[in-house]
Motif scaffolding. Structure first.
Motif, PDB file in Angstrom:
ATOM      1  N   PHE A  89     -42.268 -12.967  18.997  1.00  0.00           N
ATOM      2  CA  PHE A  89     -42.827 -11.832  18.265  1.00  0.00           C
ATOM      3  C   PHE A  89     -42.158 -10.545  18.727  1.00  0.00           C
ATOM      4  O   PHE A  89     -42.034 -10.302  19.929  1.00  0.00           O
ATOM      5  CB  PHE A  89     -44.341 -11.744  18.501  1.00  0.00           C
ATOM      6  CG  PHE A  89     -45.076 -12.969  18.045  1.00  0.00           C
ATOM      7  CD1 PHE A  89     -45.452 -13.116  16.721  1.00  0.00           C
ATOM      8  CD2 PHE A  89     -45.384 -13.984  18.926  1.00  0.00           C
ATOM      9  CE1 PHE A  89     -46.123 -14.244  16.286  1.00  0.00           C
ATOM     10  CE2 PHE A  89     -46.055 -15.124  18.509  1.00  0.00           C
ATOM     11  CZ  PHE A  89     -46.427 -15.250  17.184  1.00  0.00           C
ATOM     12  N   LYS A  90     -41.729  -9.715  17.764  1.00  0.00           N
ATOM     13  CA  LYS A  90     -41.073  -8.441  18.077  1.00  0.00           C
ATOM     14  C   LYS A  90     -41.570  -7.350  17.143  1.00  0.00           C
ATOM     15  O   LYS A  90     -41.815  -7.596  15.969  1.00  0.00           O
ATOM     16  CB  LYS A  90     -39.549  -8.549  17.924  1.00  0.00           C
ATOM     17  CG  LYS A  90     -38.888  -9.446  18.933  1.00  0.00           C
ATOM     18  CD  LYS A  90     -38.909  -8.801  20.286  1.00  0.00           C
ATOM     19  CE  LYS A  90     -38.302  -9.729  21.321  1.00  0.00           C
ATOM     20  NZ  LYS A  90     -38.497  -9.260  22.669  1.00  0.00           N
ATOM     21  N   VAL A  91     -41.684  -6.144  17.677  1.00  0.00           N
ATOM     22  CA  VAL A  91     -41.998  -4.969  16.872  1.00  0.00           C
ATOM     23  C   VAL A  91     -40.665  -4.303  16.551  1.00  0.00           C
ATOM     24  O   VAL A  91     -39.921  -3.931  17.454  1.00  0.00           O
ATOM     25  CB  VAL A  91     -42.914  -3.980  17.630  1.00  0.00           C
ATOM     26  CG1 VAL A  91     -43.140  -2.722  16.805  1.00  0.00           C
ATOM     27  CG2 VAL A  91     -44.223  -4.633  17.982  1.00  0.00           C
ATOM     28  N   LYS A  92     -40.334  -4.185  15.270  1.00  0.00           N
ATOM     29  CA  LYS A  92     -39.103  -3.517  14.837  1.00  0.00           C
ATOM     30  C   LYS A  92     -39.435  -2.063  14.547  1.00  0.00           C
ATOM     31  O   LYS A  92     -40.429  -1.759  13.899  1.00  0.00           O
ATOM     32  CB  LYS A  92     -38.526  -4.199  13.586  1.00  0.00           C
ATOM     33  CG  LYS A  92     -38.101  -5.622  13.847  1.00  0.00           C
ATOM     34  CD  LYS A  92     -37.000  -5.635  14.863  1.00  0.00           C
ATOM     35  CE  LYS A  92     -36.523  -7.042  15.132  1.00  0.00           C
ATOM     36  NZ  LYS A  92     -35.426  -7.098  16.060  1.00  0.00           N
ATOM     37  N   ARG A  93     -38.598  -1.145  15.032  1.00  0.00           N
ATOM     38  CA  ARG A  93     -38.872   0.284  14.926  1.00  0.00           C
ATOM     39  C   ARG A  93     -37.799   1.017  14.127  1.00  0.00           C
ATOM     40  O   ARG A  93     -36.648   0.610  14.105  1.00  0.00           O
ATOM     41  CB  ARG A  93     -38.967   0.909  16.309  1.00  0.00           C
ATOM     42  CG  ARG A  93     -40.070   0.299  17.136  1.00  0.00           C
ATOM     43  CD  ARG A  93     -40.230   1.042  18.451  1.00  0.00           C
ATOM     44  NE  ARG A  93     -41.339   0.502  19.191  1.00  0.00           N
ATOM     45  CZ  ARG A  93     -42.609   0.800  18.965  1.00  0.00           C
ATOM     46  NH1 ARG A  93     -42.921   1.646  18.017  1.00  0.00           N
ATOM     47  NH2 ARG A  93     -43.564   0.261  19.679  1.00  0.00           N
ATOM     48  N   ASN A  94     -38.223   2.113  13.515  1.00  0.00           N
ATOM     49  CA  ASN A  94     -37.294   3.023  12.851  1.00  0.00           C
ATOM     50  C   ASN A  94     -36.624   3.880  13.917  1.00  0.00           C
ATOM     51  O   ASN A  94     -37.010   3.851  15.090  1.00  0.00           O
ATOM     52  CB  ASN A  94     -38.053   3.917  11.860  1.00  0.00           C
ATOM     53  CG  ASN A  94     -38.647   3.117  10.730  1.00  0.00           C
ATOM     54  OD1 ASN A  94     -38.036   2.182  10.222  1.00  0.00           O
ATOM     55  ND2 ASN A  94     -39.860   3.468  10.345  1.00  0.00           N
ATOM     56  N   VAL A  95     -35.644   4.687  13.500  1.00  0.00           N
ATOM     57  CA  VAL A  95     -34.909   5.554  14.424  1.00  0.00           C
ATOM     58  C   VAL A  95     -35.852   6.527  15.125  1.00  0.00           C
ATOM     59  O   VAL A  95     -35.679   6.831  16.303  1.00  0.00           O
ATOM     60  CB  VAL A  95     -33.796   6.320  13.668  1.00  0.00           C
ATOM     61  CG1 VAL A  95     -33.077   7.267  14.592  1.00  0.00           C
ATOM     62  CG2 VAL A  95     -32.821   5.343  13.051  1.00  0.00           C
ATOM     63  N   ASP A  96     -36.874   6.995  14.420  1.00  0.00           N
ATOM     64  CA  ASP A  96     -37.798   7.969  15.003  1.00  0.00           C
ATOM     65  C   ASP A  96     -38.871   7.333  15.881  1.00  0.00           C
ATOM     66  O   ASP A  96     -39.732   8.022  16.422  1.00  0.00           O
ATOM     67  CB  ASP A  96     -38.450   8.819  13.911  1.00  0.00           C
ATOM     68  CG  ASP A  96     -39.308   7.988  12.955  1.00  0.00           C
ATOM     69  OD1 ASP A  96     -39.341   6.747  13.100  1.00  0.00           O
ATOM     70  OD2 ASP A  96     -39.929   8.585  12.067  1.00  0.00           O
ATOM     71  N   GLY A  97     -38.847   6.011  16.062  1.00  0.00           N
ATOM     72  CA  GLY A  97     -39.777   5.325  16.942  1.00  0.00           C
ATOM     73  C   GLY A  97     -41.007   4.766  16.258  1.00  0.00           C
ATOM     74  O   GLY A  97     -41.793   4.058  16.885  1.00  0.00           O
TER      75      GLY A  97
END
Length: 126
Positions: A89-97
């Motif tokens: 399981f992973k949380v994928k983030r945008n550039v702004d976090g």
């Protein structure tokens, strides 16, 4: 972003080399003791099933595996040992976090497989 805290002089390490580190400058980052509920990555499928958005993500991954005919259920021959799988399981983030999406993958523990016994061909994108 956590604030930077100056380290007391008694805790500053002293070395004989000239390299300057954060600790030598008396800079310490405080330890984060709690993580927000939605940012936690479960370590097991058991943990994931207790959290609605992770449960939904795992179910979508499982449904995709079934729809794509990724694997089929067969009887295990008596002289063989099964190869285990693990949920990641992973949380994928945008550039702004900010959270972009939650990702779940079911992966086989490939280091347990033996060529010609557990598999006959290998697929690689490269």
């Amino acid at each position: 972003m956590p604030e930077v805290i100056a380290c007391p002089p008694s805790r500053v390490p002293h070395n004989t080399h000239s390299m300057v580190t954060r600790a030598k400058d008396g800079i310490r980052k405080p330890r984060v003791l709690h993580v927000e509920y939605f940012d936690e990555e479960p370590r097991s499928i058991k943990e994931a099933m207790k959290i609605p958005h992770w449960k939904k993500t795992a179910q979508q991954e499982f449904d995709a595996l079934i729809a794509n005919n990724t694997w089929s259920l067969v009887s295990l021959p008596k002289d063989r040992v099964h190869v285990n799988c693990k949920w990641i399981f992973k949380v994928k983030r945008n550039v702004d976090g900010t959270v972009s999406r939650y990702k779940a993958r079911l992966v086989v523990k490939g280091f347990l497989q033996r060529p010609g016994i557990d598999f006959h061909e290998v697929f690689s994108l490269l």
